[in-house]
Design a protein around this motif. Structure first.
Motif, PDB file in Angstrom:
ATOM      1  N   THR A 138      69.328  50.093  17.297  1.00  0.00           N
ATOM      2  CA  THR A 138      69.154  50.559  18.675  1.00  0.00           C
ATOM      3  C   THR A 138      68.075  49.739  19.381  1.00  0.00           C
ATOM      4  OG1 THR A 138      67.522  52.213  17.962  1.00  0.00           O
ATOM      5  CG2 THR A 138      69.829  52.901  18.072  1.00  0.00           C
ATOM      6  N   MET A 139      67.325  48.951  18.611  1.00  0.00           N
ATOM      7  CA  MET A 139      66.291  48.063  19.156  1.00  0.00           C
ATOM      8  C   MET A 139      66.035  46.938  18.163  1.00  0.00           C
ATOM      9  SD  MET A 139      64.008  47.121  21.381  1.00  0.00           S
ATOM     10  CE  MET A 139      63.891  48.515  22.517  1.00  0.00           C
ATOM     11  N   ILE A 140      65.857  45.730  18.695  1.00  0.00           N
ATOM     12  CA  ILE A 140      65.470  44.581  17.880  1.00  0.00           C
ATOM     13  C   ILE A 140      64.101  44.113  18.368  1.00  0.00           C
ATOM     14  CG2 ILE A 140      65.978  42.191  17.257  1.00  0.00           C
ATOM     15  CD1 ILE A 140      68.955  42.852  17.644  1.00  0.00           C
ATOM     16  N   LEU A 141      63.143  44.063  17.459  1.00  0.00           N
ATOM     17  CA  LEU A 141      61.828  43.512  17.766  1.00  0.00           C
ATOM     18  C   LEU A 141      61.778  42.088  17.241  1.00  0.00           C
ATOM     19  CD1 LEU A 141      59.473  46.490  16.770  1.00  0.00           C
ATOM     20  CD2 LEU A 141      60.488  45.976  19.013  1.00  0.00           C
ATOM     21  N   GLU A 142      61.422  41.141  18.098  1.00  0.00           N
ATOM     22  CA  GLU A 142      61.349  39.736  17.670  1.00  0.00           C
ATOM     23  C   GLU A 142      60.255  39.032  18.462  1.00  0.00           C
ATOM     24  OE1 GLU A 142      62.372  37.074  19.676  1.00  0.00           O
ATOM     25  OE2 GLU A 142      63.344  38.148  21.323  1.00  0.00           O
ATOM     26  N   ASP A 143      59.734  37.951  17.903  1.00  0.00           N
ATOM     27  CA  ASP A 143      58.550  37.299  18.463  1.00  0.00           C
ATOM     28  C   ASP A 143      58.829  35.919  19.052  1.00  0.00           C
ATOM     29  OD1 ASP A 143      59.044  35.903  16.167  1.00  0.00           O
ATOM     30  OD2 ASP A 143      57.108  36.310  15.218  1.00  0.00           O
ATOM     31  N   ASN A 144      60.059  35.735  19.535  1.00  0.00           N
ATOM     32  CA  ASN A 144      60.459  34.465  20.152  1.00  0.00           C
ATOM     33  C   ASN A 144      60.446  33.314  19.153  1.00  0.00           C
ATOM     34  OD1 ASN A 144      61.360  33.009  22.415  1.00  0.00           O
ATOM     35  ND2 ASN A 144      59.314  32.252  22.873  1.00  0.00           N
ATOM     36  N   ASN A 145      60.680  33.642  17.889  1.00  0.00           N
ATOM     37  CA  ASN A 145      60.749  32.621  16.853  1.00  0.00           C
ATOM     38  C   ASN A 145      61.964  32.880  15.970  1.00  0.00           C
ATOM     39  OD1 ASN A 145      59.990  30.399  15.264  1.00  0.00           O
ATOM     40  ND2 ASN A 145      58.779  31.688  13.892  1.00  0.00           N
ATOM     41  N   ILE A 146      63.095  33.173  16.636  1.00  0.00           N
ATOM     42  CA  ILE A 146      64.310  33.457  15.891  1.00  0.00           C
ATOM     43  C   ILE A 146      65.407  32.473  16.297  1.00  0.00           C
ATOM     44  CG2 ILE A 146      63.730  35.895  15.632  1.00  0.00           C
ATOM     45  CD1 ILE A 146      65.762  36.531  17.820  1.00  0.00           C
ATOM     46  N   GLY A 147      66.392  32.356  15.448  1.00  0.00           N
ATOM     47  CA  GLY A 147      67.494  31.448  15.718  1.00  0.00           C
ATOM     48  C   GLY A 147      68.603  31.642  14.693  1.00  0.00           C
TER      49      GLY A 147
ATOM     50  N   LYS B 272      63.061  43.360  22.194  1.00  0.00           N
ATOM     51  CA  LYS B 272      61.714  43.436  22.750  1.00  0.00           C
ATOM     52  C   LYS B 272      60.771  42.465  22.054  1.00  0.00           C
ATOM     53  CE  LYS B 272      57.799  46.509  23.625  1.00  0.00           C
ATOM     54  NZ  LYS B 272      57.597  45.964  24.999  1.00  0.00           N
ATOM     55  N   GLN B 273      59.955  41.797  22.853  1.00  0.00           N
ATOM     56  CA  GLN B 273      58.823  41.012  22.375  1.00  0.00           C
ATOM     57  C   GLN B 273      57.554  41.653  22.914  1.00  0.00           C
ATOM     58  OE1 GLN B 273      59.304  37.028  23.819  1.00  0.00           O
ATOM     59  NE2 GLN B 273      61.334  36.768  22.930  1.00  0.00           N
ATOM     60  N   PHE B 274      56.510  41.637  22.126  1.00  0.00           N
ATOM     61  CA  PHE B 274      55.219  42.068  22.623  1.00  0.00           C
ATOM     62  C   PHE B 274      54.526  40.869  23.262  1.00  0.00           C
ATOM     63  CE2 PHE B 274      56.349  45.103  19.316  1.00  0.00           C
ATOM     64  CZ  PHE B 274      56.184  46.296  20.008  1.00  0.00           C
ATOM     65  N   GLY B 275      53.401  41.108  23.924  1.00  0.00           N
ATOM     66  CA  GLY B 275      52.743  40.067  24.705  1.00  0.00           C
ATOM     67  C   GLY B 275      52.526  38.774  23.933  1.00  0.00           C
ATOM     68  N   ALA B 276      52.633  37.652  24.630  1.00  0.00           N
ATOM     69  CA  ALA B 276      52.439  36.327  24.014  1.00  0.00           C
ATOM     70  C   ALA B 276      50.940  36.018  23.980  1.00  0.00           C
ATOM     71  CB  ALA B 276      53.195  35.260  24.798  1.00  0.00           C
ATOM     72  N   TYR B 277      50.247  36.608  23.019  1.00  0.00           N
ATOM     73  CA  TYR B 277      48.803  36.443  22.933  1.00  0.00           C
ATOM     74  C   TYR B 277      48.452  35.161  22.185  1.00  0.00           C
ATOM     75  CZ  TYR B 277      49.042  41.360  24.166  1.00  0.00           C
ATOM     76  OH  TYR B 277      49.319  42.555  24.798  1.00  0.00           O
ATOM     77  N   GLN B 278      47.296  34.610  22.501  1.00  0.00           N
ATOM     78  CA  GLN B 278      46.822  33.427  21.801  1.00  0.00           C
ATOM     79  C   GLN B 278      46.535  33.769  20.345  1.00  0.00           C
ATOM     80  OE1 GLN B 278      43.379  32.098  23.984  1.00  0.00           O
ATOM     81  NE2 GLN B 278      44.615  30.872  25.386  1.00  0.00           N
TER      82      GLN B 278
END
Length: 292
Positions: free
Chosen positions: A89-98, A114-120
């Motif tokens: 029902t939800m996918i959590l990913e950190d913009n590093n998938i393929g 959903k991605q959480f904030g792009a923190y340093q």
């Protein structure tokens, strides 16, 4: 060679973990989250918010109980079928998938992602991520405790660093050896920041966080200490086998018996235990260093 090494490393990693047979024990659960980020996964468990997690990517290996969950594959080599089989029902990913076509498939199917904030990649950024995830899961109080502990551990670690007499040169080898090529973490990696905070220096410079290096270059780097990540170290099984690796036996690290095992997940991302991990690294790399 590059593609061959990638396939060899990833294939060996996947077959070694034996986690694909884990059953879905949360089939009656209405909220079903698939988490495709080892950093997110650790934070979720630290927040005690894992109840709704039904599957993770295969690189999510901390804490140990996470290995009881089904896996949907390696985060850069996903298949839509494996993910859909978990009825998320939800996918959590950190913009590093393929790969990209699988990501597009998931978006086209309108599965919430959903991605959480792009923190340093800093301690302050890690605190912000923990707090944001704590708010998302309704675990704000636990998040605040985790941040306070992380900050206190880092304060102690940095205070320790100022007392060390030496600044050892560290070589971090990820996955050991494949086809006479080493996958080495560089000064542009998160591992480099951890080593710096612990009072050491990375032995290898590079534009990318990890580089493929020949045994000759590894030998020329001549580190004071070699850290082998768990999979490579455990695959070799003994110091004698490590000694047989090309380029290793001529280093100062080998001559001084300073080749140690570290967990890969402790070196590649920041999380609630980062301060604790830096303190452990200090104990490891400054064993012979008396404080001023």
């Amino acid at each position: 060679m590059k593609n061959y090494l990638y396939i060899l490393v990833i294939g060996s990693f996947l077959t070694s973990c034996g986690r694909f047979k884990n059953e879905d024990n949360k089939q009656e659960q209405k909220q079903r989250i698939v988490c495709i980020s080892k950093q997110y996964s650790e934070i979720i468990y630290a927040l005690q918010a894992q109840k709704e997690i039904v599957a993770v990517d295969v690189s999510s290996t901390y804490p140990s109980e996470i290995k009881e969950l089904p896996t949907i594959g390696y985060h850069r080599a996903l298949s839509a079928e494996a993910i859909l089989a978990m009825k998320p029902t939800m996918i959590l990913e950190d913009n590093n998938i393929g790969p990209e076509h699988v990501v597009k498939q998931l978006h086209d199917l309108n599965i919430p992602m959903k991605q959480f904030g792009a923190y340093q990649n800093t301690i302050a950024g890690t605190d912000s991520l923990i707090r944001e995830m704590g708010t998302y899961f309704g675990k704000q109080a636990i998040a605040e405790t985790l941040c306070n502990t992380l900050d206190a551990d880092m304060d102690l670690a940095l205070k320790n660093t100022n007392t060390f007499k030496t600044n050892p040169k560290i070589l971090v080898i990820h996955f050991g050896q494949a086809s006479n090529i080493y996958l080495v973490m560089t000064n542009h990696s998160n591992a480099s920041k951890l080593i710096e905070w612990a009072g050491g220096t990375m032995a290898v410079d590079g534009e990318r966080s990890m580089m493929q290096l020949s045994p000759e270059i590894v030998a020329q780097s001549d580190p004071d200490i070699i850290l082998l990540t768990d999979f490579g170290y455990d695959r070799l099984g003994s110091i004698e086998q490590i000694a047989g690796l090309p380029g290793i036996s001529t280093t100062r690290a080998f001559a001084d018996s300073k080749i140690y095992r570290v967990e890969e997940h402790d070196m590649v991302y920041f999380g609630p235990r980062t301060g604790e991990n830096v303190l452990k690294l200090q104990q490891l790399i400054h064993q012979d260093d008396e404080a001023k």
